[in-house]
Write an enzyme that holds these catalytic residues in place. Sequence first.
Site, short mmCIF file in Angstrom:
data_model
loop_
_atom_site.label_atom_id
_atom_site.label_comp_id
_atom_site.label_asym_id
_atom_site.label_seq_id
_atom_site.Cartn_x
_atom_site.Cartn_y
_atom_site.Cartn_z
N ARG A 1 0.84 -1.06 -0.36
CA ARG A 1 0.06 -0.01 -0.03
C ARG A 1 0.89 1.07 0.14
O ARG A 1 0.58 2.38 -0.72
CB ARG A 1 -1.05 -0.11 1.04
N GLU B 1 3.90 10.16 8.04
CA GLU B 1 2.81 11.04 7.46
C GLU B 1 1.89 11.62 8.62
O GLU B 1 0.79 11.82 8.69
CB GLU B 1 2.03 10.33 6.64
N GLU C 1 13.59 15.02 6.83
CA GLU C 1 14.91 14.87 6.69
C GLU C 1 15.53 14.26 7.87
O GLU C 1 14.64 14.20 8.72
CB GLU C 1 15.38 16.38 6.74
N SER D 1 8.44 16.22 11.79
CA SER D 1 7.32 16.77 12.04
C SER D 1 7.39 18.08 12.08
O SER D 1 6.32 18.83 12.03
CB SER D 1 6.98 16.58 13.54
N CYS E 1 -0.36 17.45 0.05
CA CYS E 1 -0.18 16.10 -0.61
C CYS E 1 -0.30 15.07 0.56
O CYS E 1 -1.04 14.05 0.38
CB CYS E 1 1.43 16.15 -1.29
N LEU F 1 10.57 14.87 1.44
CA LEU F 1 10.03 15.93 2.39
C LEU F 1 10.87 15.69 3.88
O LEU F 1 11.75 16.78 4.38
CB LEU F 1 8.65 16.06 2.66
#
Length: 397
Positions: free
Chosen positions: A102, A376, A145, A150, A251, A143
């Site tokens: 997924r 995420e 690093e 966060s 996104c 995105l």
Amino acid sequence: MAASPKSPAFDPADPLGVDDLLEPEDLAVRDTVRDWAADRVLPHIAEWYEKGELPGIRDLARELGSLGALGMSLDGYGCAGASAVQYGLACLELEAADSGIRSLVSVQGSLAMYAIHRFGSEEQKQTWLPRMAAGEVIGCFGLTEPDHGSDPAHMRTRAKRDAGGDWVLNGRKMWITNGSVAGVAVVWAQTEEGIRGFVVPTDSPGFSAPEIKHKWSLRASVTSELVLEDVRLPADAVLPEVTGLRGPLSCLTHARYGIVWGSMGAARSSFEAAVEYAKSREQFGRPIGGFQLTQAKLADMAVELHKGILLAHHLGRRMDAGRLRPEQVSFGKLNNVREAIDICRTARTILGANGISLEYPVMRHATNLESVLTYEGTVEMHQLVLGKALTGLDAFR
């Protein structure tokens, strides 16, 4: 008095009758993805997980492309233009096989392709999206690093304009799904104008993506570091339609929506394994499913599983109506991933020692979900998103 209609039989696999909310097209998408996963993933996933590899990932990507599963909720450019609910059902079936599968689809469609589709130039869309939708090119999304997860506003990756108009990128990204097999990377970087997104062909000089090994979660998934050392890009490599964190965060909202559904797939797989085991495993002269404490566990698991599926369905209908807010996606990810992990852990107790064996999917799903819980958006970040929405007070800083 007219006779009341006869109630349908109780379906243990769908105790709330959620399938009644789905259209025939929705069911067709679900069944197609479920059949593909049963044929191409389930016979091999335990071996892939044990070895910590995802062999044939490019073949899998092409097959997923032929199913219309890559960027499936996007319109045009070879994308399927499916509904949000259909995309969610696909995510559920893929994660019922494995979270790594997924993740491959989510990063490709909801992050890399979505960024280009929403914020890219027409030339960027024509160049990349049809091949990505077909699975001919795999994408990744840079995105996070090493020192900024966060808090992406303080990322250290920099893009500077050269005297000739080119951009020069320097920096590192970490925990990047698909990184070392990607043909294109969407990389976010600080510029003098603010945070901007760049479409980076991975064969660009100065770009490398060493694979991260020794993972105990998402083992059947390619995870990499991205290293950018004076990567020179033309002026038109930048995504022209967005500046600032609004770009990457939008996104992420789209990708988190897929997780709301996907996590319930992992939970369903573990729950089904627990039910079947409880009906066949005998102790004290009878199946353990006949004991009250086991039935209590199964009942509680079923309640949370199907509440989560209902929540995912509700959010999908809101997305299809153009009414879904990021805070509502945070609500769904926070609840569903947390409950999915609890379902997996409870299933493990029903299976006893067998629960840690790769003969069963339970421990594999549980360890995968430990990553899904924090990527995420960690639990704490989604709690603060909801806390701010509820109180109007920002507790992030």
